[in-house]
Enzyme design. Structure first.
Site, PDB file in Angstrom:
ATOM      1  N   LYS A   1      37.697  71.246  44.981  1.00 30.49           N
ATOM      2  CA  LYS A   1      38.700  72.214  45.235  1.00 30.49           C
ATOM      3  C   LYS A   1      39.951  72.246  46.102  1.00 30.49           C
ATOM      4  O   LYS A   1      41.051  72.851  45.829  1.00 30.49           O
ATOM      5  CB  LYS A   1      37.713  73.180  45.899  1.00 30.49           C
ATOM      6  CG  LYS A   1      36.541  73.795  45.113  1.00 30.49           C
ATOM      7  CD  LYS A   1      35.472  74.736  45.652  1.00 30.49           C
ATOM      8  CE  LYS A   1      34.943  74.111  46.742  1.00 30.49           C
ATOM      9  NZ  LYS A   1      33.990  73.065  46.504  1.00 30.49           N
TER      10      LYS A   1
ATOM     11  N   ASP B   1      32.120  69.972  46.093  1.00 35.36           N
ATOM     12  CA  ASP B   1      32.841  68.649  46.021  1.00 35.36           C
ATOM     13  C   ASP B   1      33.460  68.534  44.708  1.00 35.36           C
ATOM     14  O   ASP B   1      33.502  67.370  44.135  1.00 35.36           O
ATOM     15  CB  ASP B   1      31.688  67.486  46.497  1.00 35.36           C
ATOM     16  CG  ASP B   1      31.133  67.476  47.549  1.00 35.36           C
ATOM     17  OD1 ASP B   1      31.901  67.835  48.691  1.00 35.36           O
ATOM     18  OD2 ASP B   1      29.810  67.554  47.533  1.00 35.36           O
TER      19      ASP B   1
ATOM     20  N   THR C   1      24.307  69.783  56.626  1.00 33.39           N
ATOM     21  CA  THR C   1      25.082  68.779  57.172  1.00 33.39           C
ATOM     22  C   THR C   1      25.200  68.819  58.475  1.00 33.39           C
ATOM     23  O   THR C   1      26.104  68.045  59.190  1.00 33.39           O
ATOM     24  CB  THR C   1      26.531  69.524  56.674  1.00 33.39           C
ATOM     25  OG1 THR C   1      26.805  70.619  57.215  1.00 33.39           O
ATOM     26  CG2 THR C   1      26.953  69.459  55.240  1.00 33.39           C
TER      27      THR C   1
ATOM     28  N   THR D   1      23.301  76.330  50.730  1.00 33.67           N
ATOM     29  CA  THR D   1      23.710  76.746  51.974  1.00 33.67           C
ATOM     30  C   THR D   1      23.559  78.244  52.318  1.00 33.67           C
ATOM     31  O   THR D   1      23.082  78.763  51.558  1.00 33.67           O
ATOM     32  CB  THR D   1      25.244  76.340  51.963  1.00 33.67           C
ATOM     33  OG1 THR D   1      25.862  76.391  53.187  1.00 33.67           O
ATOM     34  CG2 THR D   1      26.324  77.278  51.114  1.00 33.67           C
TER      35      THR D   1
ATOM     36  N   ARG E   1      27.801  61.078  53.561  1.00 30.39           N
ATOM     37  CA  ARG E   1      26.619  60.620  52.761  1.00 30.39           C
ATOM     38  C   ARG E   1      27.121  60.400  51.462  1.00 30.39           C
ATOM     39  O   ARG E   1      27.732  60.988  50.779  1.00 30.39           O
ATOM     40  CB  ARG E   1      25.696  61.744  52.785  1.00 30.39           C
ATOM     41  CG  ARG E   1      25.251  62.167  53.918  1.00 30.39           C
ATOM     42  CD  ARG E   1      23.886  62.979  54.137  1.00 30.39           C
ATOM     43  NE  ARG E   1      24.605  64.507  53.997  1.00 30.39           N
ATOM     44  CZ  ARG E   1      24.094  65.332  53.800  1.00 30.39           C
ATOM     45  NH1 ARG E   1      22.737  65.703  53.630  1.00 30.39           N
ATOM     46  NH2 ARG E   1      24.560  66.933  53.561  1.00 30.39           N
TER      47      ARG E   1
ATOM     48  N   GLY F   1      34.737  70.127  53.225  1.00 34.37           N
ATOM     49  CA  GLY F   1      35.785  69.345  53.572  1.00 34.37           C
ATOM     50  C   GLY F   1      36.632  69.090  52.485  1.00 34.37           C
ATOM     51  O   GLY F   1      36.153  68.780  51.446  1.00 34.37           O
ATOM     52  N   HIS F   2      37.745  69.935  52.511  1.00 36.74           N
ATOM     53  CA  HIS F   2      38.612  70.022  51.569  1.00 36.74           C
ATOM     54  C   HIS F   2      39.776  68.972  51.532  1.00 36.74           C
ATOM     55  O   HIS F   2      40.547  68.719  52.575  1.00 36.74           O
ATOM     56  CB  HIS F   2      39.321  71.411  51.319  1.00 36.74           C
ATOM     57  CG  HIS F   2      38.383  72.433  51.068  1.00 36.74           C
ATOM     58  ND1 HIS F   2      38.535  73.696  51.141  1.00 36.74           N
ATOM     59  CD2 HIS F   2      36.985  72.343  50.190  1.00 36.74           C
ATOM     60  CE1 HIS F   2      37.580  74.376  50.581  1.00 36.74           C
ATOM     61  NE2 HIS F   2      36.676  73.374  50.167  1.00 36.74           N
TER      62      HIS F   2
ATOM     63  N   LYS G   1      42.156  69.914  46.183  1.00 40.41           N
ATOM     64  CA  LYS G   1      43.497  69.629  45.434  1.00 40.41           C
ATOM     65  C   LYS G   1      44.025  70.757  44.724  1.00 40.41           C
ATOM     66  O   LYS G   1      44.980  70.987  44.589  1.00 40.41           O
ATOM     67  CB  LYS G   1      43.031  68.202  44.633  1.00 40.41           C
ATOM     68  CG  LYS G   1      44.209  68.046  43.650  1.00 40.41           C
ATOM     69  CD  LYS G   1      43.926  67.079  42.818  1.00 40.41           C
ATOM     70  CE  LYS G   1      44.871  67.150  41.788  1.00 40.41           C
ATOM     71  NZ  LYS G   1      45.087  66.130  40.881  1.00 40.41           N
TER      72      LYS G   1
ATOM     73  N   LYS H   1      38.578  65.359  38.012  1.00 40.40           N
ATOM     74  CA  LYS H   1      38.321  63.871  37.779  1.00 40.40           C
ATOM     75  C   LYS H   1      37.893  63.312  36.309  1.00 40.40           C
ATOM     76  O   LYS H   1      36.769  62.651  35.992  1.00 40.40           O
ATOM     77  CB  LYS H   1      37.082  63.939  38.328  1.00 40.40           C
ATOM     78  CG  LYS H   1      37.334  64.008  40.061  1.00 40.40           C
ATOM     79  CD  LYS H   1      36.362  63.467  41.151  1.00 40.40           C
ATOM     80  CE  LYS H   1      36.833  63.073  42.663  1.00 40.40           C
ATOM     81  NZ  LYS H   1      35.770  62.395  43.058  1.00 40.40           N
ATOM     82  N   LEU H   2      38.785  63.721  35.376  1.00 43.71           N
ATOM     83  CA  LEU H   2      38.458  63.352  34.090  1.00 43.71           C
ATOM     84  C   LEU H   2      38.707  61.937  34.036  1.00 43.71           C
ATOM     85  O   LEU H   2      38.054  61.027  33.063  1.00 43.71           O
ATOM     86  CB  LEU H   2      39.515  64.110  33.005  1.00 43.71           C
ATOM     87  CG  LEU H   2      39.338  63.654  31.399  1.00 43.71           C
ATOM     88  CD1 LEU H   2      37.827  64.339  31.074  1.00 43.71           C
ATOM     89  CD2 LEU H   2      40.437  64.235  30.654  1.00 43.71           C
TER      90      LEU H   2
ATOM     91  N   ARG I   1      21.787  90.154  63.888  1.00 46.98           N
ATOM     92  CA  ARG I   1      22.819  90.869  65.006  1.00 46.98           C
ATOM     93  C   ARG I   1      22.751  90.444  66.081  1.00 46.98           C
ATOM     94  O   ARG I   1      22.946  91.149  66.995  1.00 46.98           O
ATOM     95  CB  ARG I   1      22.209  92.425  64.739  1.00 46.98           C
ATOM     96  CG  ARG I   1      22.609  93.057  63.351  1.00 46.98           C
ATOM     97  CD  ARG I   1      21.744  94.135  62.940  1.00 46.98           C
ATOM     98  NE  ARG I   1      20.232  93.725  62.881  1.00 46.98           N
ATOM     99  CZ  ARG I   1      19.330  94.511  62.453  1.00 46.98           C
ATOM    100  NH1 ARG I   1      19.648  95.554  62.021  1.00 46.98           N
ATOM    101  NH2 ARG I   1      17.863  93.917  62.340  1.00 46.98           N
TER     102      ARG I   1
ATOM    103  N   GLN J   1      32.026  74.824  49.203  1.00 46.06           N
ATOM    104  CA  GLN J   1      30.848  74.562  48.388  1.00 46.06           C
ATOM    105  C   GLN J   1      30.777  75.078  46.894  1.00 46.06           C
ATOM    106  O   GLN J   1      31.869  74.970  46.369  1.00 46.06           O
ATOM    107  CB  GLN J   1      29.499  75.277  49.104  1.00 46.06           C
ATOM    108  CG  GLN J   1      29.371  74.333  50.565  1.00 46.06           C
ATOM    109  CD  GLN J   1      30.115  75.177  51.665  1.00 46.06           C
ATOM    110  OE1 GLN J   1      30.116  76.526  51.952  1.00 46.06           O
ATOM    111  NE2 GLN J   1      30.663  74.258  52.520  1.00 46.06           N
TER     112      GLN J   1
ATOM    113  N   GLY K   1      43.524  62.512  38.637  1.00 45.97           N
ATOM    114  CA  GLY K   1      43.839  61.701  39.590  1.00 45.97           C
ATOM    115  C   GLY K   1      43.734  62.354  41.015  1.00 45.97           C
ATOM    116  O   GLY K   1      43.736  63.392  40.883  1.00 45.97           O
TER     117      GLY K   1
END
Ligand code: IMP
Length: 438
Positions: free
Chosen positions: A15, A12, A129, A251, A315, A39-40, A17, A343-344, A143, A236, A427
């Protein structure tokens, strides 16, 4: 120029963007691990899209997208995604290829994921998830998994039936209840999966997906030979890596840069650049240690301003200060050349901002990541404090125009975490991106 893009924290990082921004310099975009647990999110020209399996390069004309062999691909989710794209005028056929070697996440893997998580006692739950990721990778290593190439074979549906029958034995052992197995498209009764209904579902899926399946190794190597640029997109993040993350709260794949070769068929010599995506603070979804987690008003401010809710599960994400021990470790494991710092703008309202520069564990100070989740759970962050800038940064278009205190914060993060600054994101929109070196 072939680039690997990795998440440097617990996923999260934004990535989606950054991949979207870097796509303009790439011809091929390849997903190399994970599945529809990712979820991108991409926001472009006022439209928001969440892509779970299809590389976001599909949103750009003329780009070829590949779902690599390291991915575990849920055929039903992929069909839905292809349809959603089609309904918004984007045709994937002819531009999206799935490797014959890609493992499939089947409905019965999702059932096992849910039943196994329900059977874990409190304190031992992973907080998955529920997308069947762990059981699908377990089947691969065991296998017994089904690959996309198997879908093209005559006996595919017989194999599906066999696997459902085997899964039903395991579900009985786990004492699975119908209420644990509420999964769209899955028919269950008394904790057992209906084999006939499942076979019918995959007969239809085979028809739909067959035209997208091919051997993608020659495709990528001939692209490379003809001078095309390949962008390998990780899902991830480093701290969720099955080997280098906070095991067992991880994961089941390798999101780290090494996974890009294993998951695509390109060799380490083919990789020219590694970009690490890192948020200006830290978040985590699901269980597991998180040293800089905040439980106070600052944590709530980060969650609200950063819209920190999972793109797939919805979540709420746990939030905390920037952890430079994590970032430095991620730089080392992945060989990150450039940071994409995201996200600065979320930090614009804090009068004081903390950065974790080391951990104190059992009375010892360290800058190295401990290898056990138990040790990390005992880690107390050693903080450095900086002044906040207390003004809006999201409207800035040149790095020189950042408020001096924001610039100092960015420089300190970069200095502590050991790579150059390539991109600064201020942003959610594609437009709110300052490209410094990439
Ligand atoms: P799984 O990948 O569904 O097995 O979940 C294992 C752990 O990874 C859980 O803590 C999940 O919350 C976390 N996880 C999986 N995918 C993502 C992601 O895309 N972003 C953030 N966390 C994730």
């Amino acid at each position: 120029m072939n680039t690997v893009l990795v998440g440097a924290q617990w996923g999260d990082e934004g990535k989606g963007k950054i991949i979207d921004v870097l796509t303009d310099k790439s011809d091929y975009i390849v997903r190399y691990q994970g599945g529809s647990n990712a979820g991108h999110t991409v926001i472009a020209e006022g439209k928001k899209r969440v892509l779970r399996l299809v590389p976001s390069g599909i949103l750009h004309d003329g780009k070829t997208c590949v779902i690599g062999n390291g991915v575990v691909m849920n055929p039903l989710d992929l069909i839905e995604e292809i349809e959603t794209l089609r309904s918004t005028g984007i045709e994937a056929k002819g531009r999206l290829w799935i490797s014959t070697r890609t493992q499939m996440v089947m409905l019965y893997h999702r059932a096992l994921d849910k039943a196994e998580e329900a059977a874990r006692p409190e304190g031992k739950k992973i907080g998955t998830t529920g997308r069947g990721i762990g059981p699908a990778y377990a089947a691969k290593v065991n296998r017994s998994g089904l690959r996309c190439g198997d879908m093209l074979a005559e006996n595919f549906l017989d194999k599906v039936r066999e696997q459902v029958e085997e899964t039903n034995i395991r579900l009985k052992e786990l004492g699975a209840k119908d209420s644990d197995l509420a999964i769209p498209g899955l028919v269950v009764e008394n904790g057992q999966i209906d084999a006939a209904a499942t076979v019918a579902t995959y007969a239809a899926a085979k028809e739909r997906l067959s035209p997208y399946i091919r051997d993608t190794v020659p495709l990528l190597h001939s692209a490379k030979a003809s001078g095309k640029s390949i962008l390998l997109e990780g899902a991830q993040g480093t701290m969720l890596d099955i080997d280098f993350g906070t095991y067992p709260f991880v994961t089941s794949s390798n999101p780290t840069a090494g996974g890009a070769c294993i998951g695509s068929g390109l060799s380490p010599r083919d990789i020219d650049c590694v970009v690490g995506v890192v948020k200006a603070y830290t978040t985590r979804v699901g269980e597991g240690p998180f040293p800089t987690e905040l439980f106070d008003a600052d944590g709530r401010t980060l969650a609200e301003r950063g819209h920190e809710f999972g793109a797939v599960t919805g979540r709420p994400r746990r939030c905390g200060w920037f952890d430079a021990v994590v970032a430095r470790y991620a730089q080392q494991i992945n060989g990150i050349d450039y940071w994409a710092l995201t996200k600065l703008d979320v930090m614009d309202v804090f009068p004081k901002i903390k950065i974790c520069v080391a951990y104190e564990i059992d009375g010892q100070t360290t800058r190295d990541m401990p290898c056990s989740a138990d040790a990390l759970a005992r880690a107390k962050p050693v903080y450095e404090e900086m002044d906040g800038w207390m003004c809006e940064t999201s409207n800035i278009t040149r790095i020189e125009d950042l408020p001096p205190k924001a610039k100092a914060y960015v420089e300190r993060l970069v200095e502590l975490s050991g790579a150059k600054l390539g991109i600064l994101s201020i942003g959610p929109a594609r437009e709110s991106t300052l490209r410094i070196a990439l």
